[in-house]
Design a protein around this motif. Structure first.
Motif, PDB file in Angstrom:
ATOM      1  N   GLY A  39     -28.982  30.446  13.011  1.00  0.00           N
ATOM      2  CA  GLY A  39     -28.147  31.570  12.610  1.00  0.00           C
ATOM      3  C   GLY A  39     -28.825  32.660  11.828  1.00  0.00           C
ATOM      4  N   ILE A  40     -30.129  32.582  11.659  1.00  0.00           N
ATOM      5  CA  ILE A  40     -30.840  33.560  10.836  1.00  0.00           C
ATOM      6  C   ILE A  40     -30.988  34.878  11.597  1.00  0.00           C
ATOM      7  N   LEU A  41     -30.720  35.978  10.887  1.00  0.00           N
ATOM      8  CA  LEU A  41     -30.829  37.316  11.457  1.00  0.00           C
ATOM      9  C   LEU A  41     -31.912  38.122  10.751  1.00  0.00           C
ATOM     10  N   ASP A  68     -26.956  27.573  16.481  1.00  0.00           N
ATOM     11  CA  ASP A  68     -28.241  26.908  16.676  1.00  0.00           C
ATOM     12  C   ASP A  68     -29.289  27.855  17.236  1.00  0.00           C
ATOM     13  N   LEU A  69     -28.889  28.745  18.139  1.00  0.00           N
ATOM     14  CA  LEU A  69     -29.799  29.725  18.725  1.00  0.00           C
ATOM     15  C   LEU A  69     -29.161  31.105  18.619  1.00  0.00           C
ATOM     16  N   VAL A  70     -29.939  32.082  18.150  1.00  0.00           N
ATOM     17  CA  VAL A  70     -29.455  33.444  17.975  1.00  0.00           C
ATOM     18  C   VAL A  70     -30.336  34.386  18.783  1.00  0.00           C
ATOM     19  N   PHE A  71     -29.705  35.191  19.603  1.00  0.00           N
ATOM     20  CA  PHE A  71     -30.389  36.194  20.417  1.00  0.00           C
ATOM     21  C   PHE A  71     -29.936  37.542  19.869  1.00  0.00           C
ATOM     22  N   SER A  72     -30.601  38.007  18.792  1.00  0.00           N
ATOM     23  CA  SER A  72     -30.098  39.142  18.023  1.00  0.00           C
ATOM     24  C   SER A  72     -30.073  40.446  18.818  1.00  0.00           C
ATOM     25  N   ALA A  73     -31.046  40.693  19.687  1.00  0.00           N
ATOM     26  CA  ALA A  73     -31.039  41.927  20.467  1.00  0.00           C
ATOM     27  C   ALA A  73     -29.880  41.937  21.461  1.00  0.00           C
ATOM     28  N   ARG A  74     -29.465  40.783  21.903  1.00  0.00           N
ATOM     29  CA  ARG A  74     -28.365  40.670  22.861  1.00  0.00           C
ATOM     30  C   ARG A  74     -27.008  40.510  22.170  1.00  0.00           C
ATOM     31  N   ARG A  75     -27.040  40.235  20.855  1.00  0.00           N
ATOM     32  CA  ARG A  75     -25.834  39.956  20.073  1.00  0.00           C
ATOM     33  C   ARG A  75     -25.078  38.764  20.668  1.00  0.00           C
ATOM     34  N   LYS A  76     -25.841  37.705  20.934  1.00  0.00           N
ATOM     35  CA  LYS A  76     -25.274  36.483  21.502  1.00  0.00           C
ATOM     36  C   LYS A  76     -25.784  35.289  20.708  1.00  0.00           C
ATOM     37  N   ALA A  77     -24.948  34.261  20.651  1.00  0.00           N
ATOM     38  CA  ALA A  77     -25.292  33.054  19.895  1.00  0.00           C
ATOM     39  C   ALA A  77     -24.857  31.827  20.688  1.00  0.00           C
ATOM     40  N   ILE A  78     -25.649  30.773  20.562  1.00  0.00           N
ATOM     41  CA  ILE A  78     -25.327  29.514  21.218  1.00  0.00           C
ATOM     42  C   ILE A  78     -25.223  28.408  20.165  1.00  0.00           C
ATOM     43  N   PHE A  79     -24.137  27.655  20.272  1.00  0.00           N
ATOM     44  CA  PHE A  79     -23.930  26.477  19.441  1.00  0.00           C
ATOM     45  C   PHE A  79     -24.157  25.250  20.309  1.00  0.00           C
ATOM     46  N   VAL A  80     -24.857  24.262  19.768  1.00  0.00           N
ATOM     47  CA  VAL A  80     -25.000  22.965  20.427  1.00  0.00           C
ATOM     48  C   VAL A  80     -24.217  21.987  19.561  1.00  0.00           C
ATOM     49  N   ASN A  81     -23.054  21.581  20.057  1.00  0.00           N
ATOM     50  CA  ASN A  81     -22.160  20.759  19.255  1.00  0.00           C
ATOM     51  C   ASN A  81     -22.160  19.309  19.706  1.00  0.00           C
ATOM     52  N   GLY A  82     -22.147  18.421  18.735  1.00  0.00           N
ATOM     53  CA  GLY A  82     -21.957  17.009  19.009  1.00  0.00           C
ATOM     54  C   GLY A  82     -20.499  16.752  19.337  1.00  0.00           C
ATOM     55  N   CYS A  83     -20.259  16.011  20.386  1.00  0.00           N
ATOM     56  CA  CYS A  83     -18.887  15.780  20.865  1.00  0.00           C
ATOM     57  C   CYS A  83     -18.008  15.117  19.804  1.00  0.00           C
ATOM     58  N   PHE A  84     -18.520  14.091  19.124  1.00  0.00           N
ATOM     59  CA  PHE A  84     -17.730  13.388  18.117  1.00  0.00           C
ATOM     60  C   PHE A  84     -17.392  14.290  16.937  1.00  0.00           C
ATOM     61  N   TRP A  85     -18.383  14.974  16.395  1.00  0.00           N
ATOM     62  CA  TRP A  85     -18.209  15.737  15.166  1.00  0.00           C
ATOM     63  C   TRP A  85     -17.352  16.975  15.342  1.00  0.00           C
ATOM     64  N   HIS A  86     -17.330  17.541  16.556  1.00  0.00           N
ATOM     65  CA  HIS A  86     -16.637  18.810  16.773  1.00  0.00           C
ATOM     66  C   HIS A  86     -15.432  18.684  17.696  1.00  0.00           C
ATOM     67  N   GLY A  87     -15.043  17.455  18.054  1.00  0.00           N
ATOM     68  CA  GLY A  87     -13.798  17.217  18.764  1.00  0.00           C
ATOM     69  C   GLY A  87     -13.757  17.706  20.196  1.00  0.00           C
ATOM     70  N   HIS A  88     -14.827  17.462  20.945  1.00  0.00           N
ATOM     71  CA  HIS A  88     -14.836  17.833  22.363  1.00  0.00           C
ATOM     72  C   HIS A  88     -13.774  17.025  23.105  1.00  0.00           C
ATOM     73  N   ASP A  89     -13.347  17.527  24.272  1.00  0.00           N
ATOM     74  CA  ASP A  89     -12.306  16.814  25.021  1.00  0.00           C
ATOM     75  C   ASP A  89     -12.868  15.745  25.958  1.00  0.00           C
ATOM     76  N   CYS A  90     -14.125  15.364  25.770  1.00  0.00           N
ATOM     77  CA  CYS A  90     -14.709  14.261  26.540  1.00  0.00           C
ATOM     78  C   CYS A  90     -14.337  12.934  25.852  1.00  0.00           C
ATOM     79  N   PRO A  91     -14.613  11.788  26.485  1.00  0.00           N
ATOM     80  CA  PRO A  91     -14.244  10.503  25.861  1.00  0.00           C
ATOM     81  C   PRO A  91     -14.848  10.289  24.468  1.00  0.00           C
ATOM     82  N   VAL A  92     -16.082  10.726  24.260  1.00  0.00           N
ATOM     83  CA  VAL A  92     -16.715  10.542  22.946  1.00  0.00           C
ATOM     84  C   VAL A  92     -16.024  11.397  21.889  1.00  0.00           C
TER      85      VAL A  92
END
Length: 173
Positions: A39-41, A68-92
């Motif tokens: 997240g560093i800019l 987790d990844l910041v593309f500052s020139a594009r103004r886009k960001a990607i999060f890599v989330n763990g399914c358990f910790w962030h409540g994904h709708d998969c079985p985990v």
């Protein structure tokens, strides 16, 4: 597993530089994308965002949620989330601990609410975000296609180009 063993195990889980995050970084870097991590800019961009959106916190010069990844020139960001910790709708992600529910349920619910708040703040700042889930990173070809679709084409910087023309040895000219 005893409570002490579980506590010791859970305390060893890292929030940064996780295996899925490192795998995604390697994949995108090999594809030609360049990014900042956690997240560093650049300072100039932080100052600009502070002046345009004073109500949105940018703690430590980082975007909301510390993507987790910041593309500052594009103004886009990607999060890599763990399914358990962030409540994904998969079985985990849908499986919650059966013991100590008074602790775990509010904690996991708060994680989900905080994630949504951070995505809303990013959108208010004019940033697009993509969430990739830990379970999705098992098929890296699909992940690369999804990330490339989100990010757009790789930008190739011409090093050594001058006003006279392209760099030597490019076959152009």
């Amino acid at each position: 597993m005893s409570a002490a063993q579980r506590s010791r195990l859970m305390s060893r889980i890292s929030s940064k530089n996780t295996g899925p995050e490192l795998a995604l970084r390697r994949l995108l870097h090999a594809a030609g994308y360049r990014y900042r991590v956690h997240g560093i800019l650049p300072a100039q961009q932080v100052a600009q965002l502070h002046s345009l959106h004073p109500g949105i916190p940018l703690r430590g010069g980082k975007l909301p949620g510390s993507p987790d990844l910041v593309f500052s020139a594009r103004r886009k960001a990607i999060f890599v989330n763990g399914c358990f910790w962030h409540g994904h709708d998969c079985p985990v992600g849908q499986r919650r601990p059966a013991s100590n529910t008074g602790y775990w349920n509010p904690k996991l619910d708060a994680n989900i609410a905080r994630d949504q708040r951070n995505l809303d703040n990013l959108a208010a700042l004019g940033w697009e975000s993509l969430t990739l889930w830990e379970c999705e990173l098992k098929t890296m070809d699909d992940v690369l296609c999804r990330a490339a679709s989100f990010l757009g084409p790789v930008r190739i910087a011409q090093r050594g180009a001058t006003a006279q023309g392209p760099p030597q040895g490019t076959g152009v000219g």
